[in-house]
Every structure is written in structure tokens, then in C-alpha cells.
Design a protein around this motif. Structure first.
Motif, short mmCIF file in Angstrom:
data_model
loop_
_atom_site.label_atom_id
_atom_site.label_comp_id
_atom_site.label_asym_id
_atom_site.label_seq_id
_atom_site.Cartn_x
_atom_site.Cartn_y
_atom_site.Cartn_z
N PRO A 100 8.32 -52.68 -27.49
CA PRO A 100 7.90 -51.43 -26.85
C PRO A 100 6.59 -51.59 -26.07
CG PRO A 100 7.47 -51.33 -29.19
CD PRO A 100 8.21 -52.62 -28.94
N THR A 101 6.51 -50.88 -24.97
CA THR A 101 5.30 -50.88 -24.16
C THR A 101 4.37 -49.79 -24.66
OG1 THR A 101 6.54 -51.65 -22.25
CG2 THR A 101 4.40 -50.66 -21.81
N GLN A 102 3.15 -50.14 -24.92
CA GLN A 102 2.17 -49.16 -25.41
C GLN A 102 1.63 -48.33 -24.26
OE1 GLN A 102 1.59 -48.76 -28.69
NE2 GLN A 102 3.15 -50.32 -28.96
N PRO A 103 1.37 -47.05 -24.48
CA PRO A 103 0.80 -46.20 -23.43
C PRO A 103 -0.53 -46.75 -22.88
CG PRO A 103 1.59 -44.85 -25.23
CD PRO A 103 1.70 -46.28 -25.69
N ALA A 104 -1.32 -47.39 -23.73
CA ALA A 104 -2.58 -47.95 -23.26
C ALA A 104 -2.35 -49.06 -22.23
CB ALA A 104 -3.39 -48.49 -24.43
#
Length: 109
Positions: free
Chosen positions: A22-26
Motif C-alpha cells: 500500500p502507498t502511504q498518504p505521506a
């Protein structure tokens, strides 16, 4: 705005193709900030010079892109209340970029 949409679309495509990573929002936010800073630098290169003379390509390839930008136009686009960046006194200096992904986020001056 294009940088934001591009980064969101890239994150969406990555999530669909690799759900186990998953890609982190940060990370998305950092990419958006990086894209904006790159665009600020590119626009600053147009201040005080003509891109048609520096690009090393045929000038008709640059259609649709303004070949120069005034310092006032740069300030109007990027330096509102010096939140994202501030214009240097001399055109030969780079703009002072304040927008960062550093934590905690520094407050505007």
C-alpha cells in the motif's frame, strides 16, 4: 494542479496493481510537494531568460509554453504571502522554497 492529479492517479494505479504494497498518504503528499517544487524551479528559469534560446531544441517544439516569465508573474503564481516560496532579490539566485514535507510543518513567516 496537474501534479496532484498525476500523483493521485499513480497511487491509485499502484494500489490496484500491487495491493500487497500500500502507498502511504505521506508518500503521495511528498510526491505532490516535489512536483510543485520542480515546477517552481522550471518557472523561475523562465524569469530573466528565454527558454527558446536555452532549450537546445527547435522553437516550434515549444508551442503552447510561454518562453519567458516576468518576476512579477512568478511572484503572482507562487509567492502569495510567501507560503510556498519567496522571490529572491536577484534573478541569478534561486527562489527560496518554503513548502516542504518536513515534519513538523514550518509556519509561514
Amino acid at each position: 494542479m496537474g501534479g496532484v492529479i498525476t500523483q493521485l492517479w499513480d497511487a491509485y494505479c499502484r494500489a490496484r496493481s500491487r495491493p500487497e504494497q500500500p502507498t502511504q498518504p505521506a508518500h503521495i503528499a511528498a510526491r505532490v510537494i516535489s512536483a510543485a517544487r520542480i515546477q517552481m524551479r522550471r518557472d523561475w528559469l523562465l524569469v530573466g531568460s528565454d527558454i527558446r534560446l536555452r532549450a537546445g531544441v527547435l522553437s516550434h517544439w515549444l508551442r503552447g509554453r510561454q518562453p519567458t516569465m516576468t518576476a512579477e508573474a512568478f511572484q503572482s503564481r507562487w509567492c502569495h504571502e510567501e507560503v510556498l516560496c519567496s522571490r529572491p532579490a536577484e534573478v541569478t539566485e534561486p527562489p527560496h522554497m518554503h513548502w516542504t514535507a518536513a515534519h513538523p510543518v514550518p509556519l509561514p513567516r
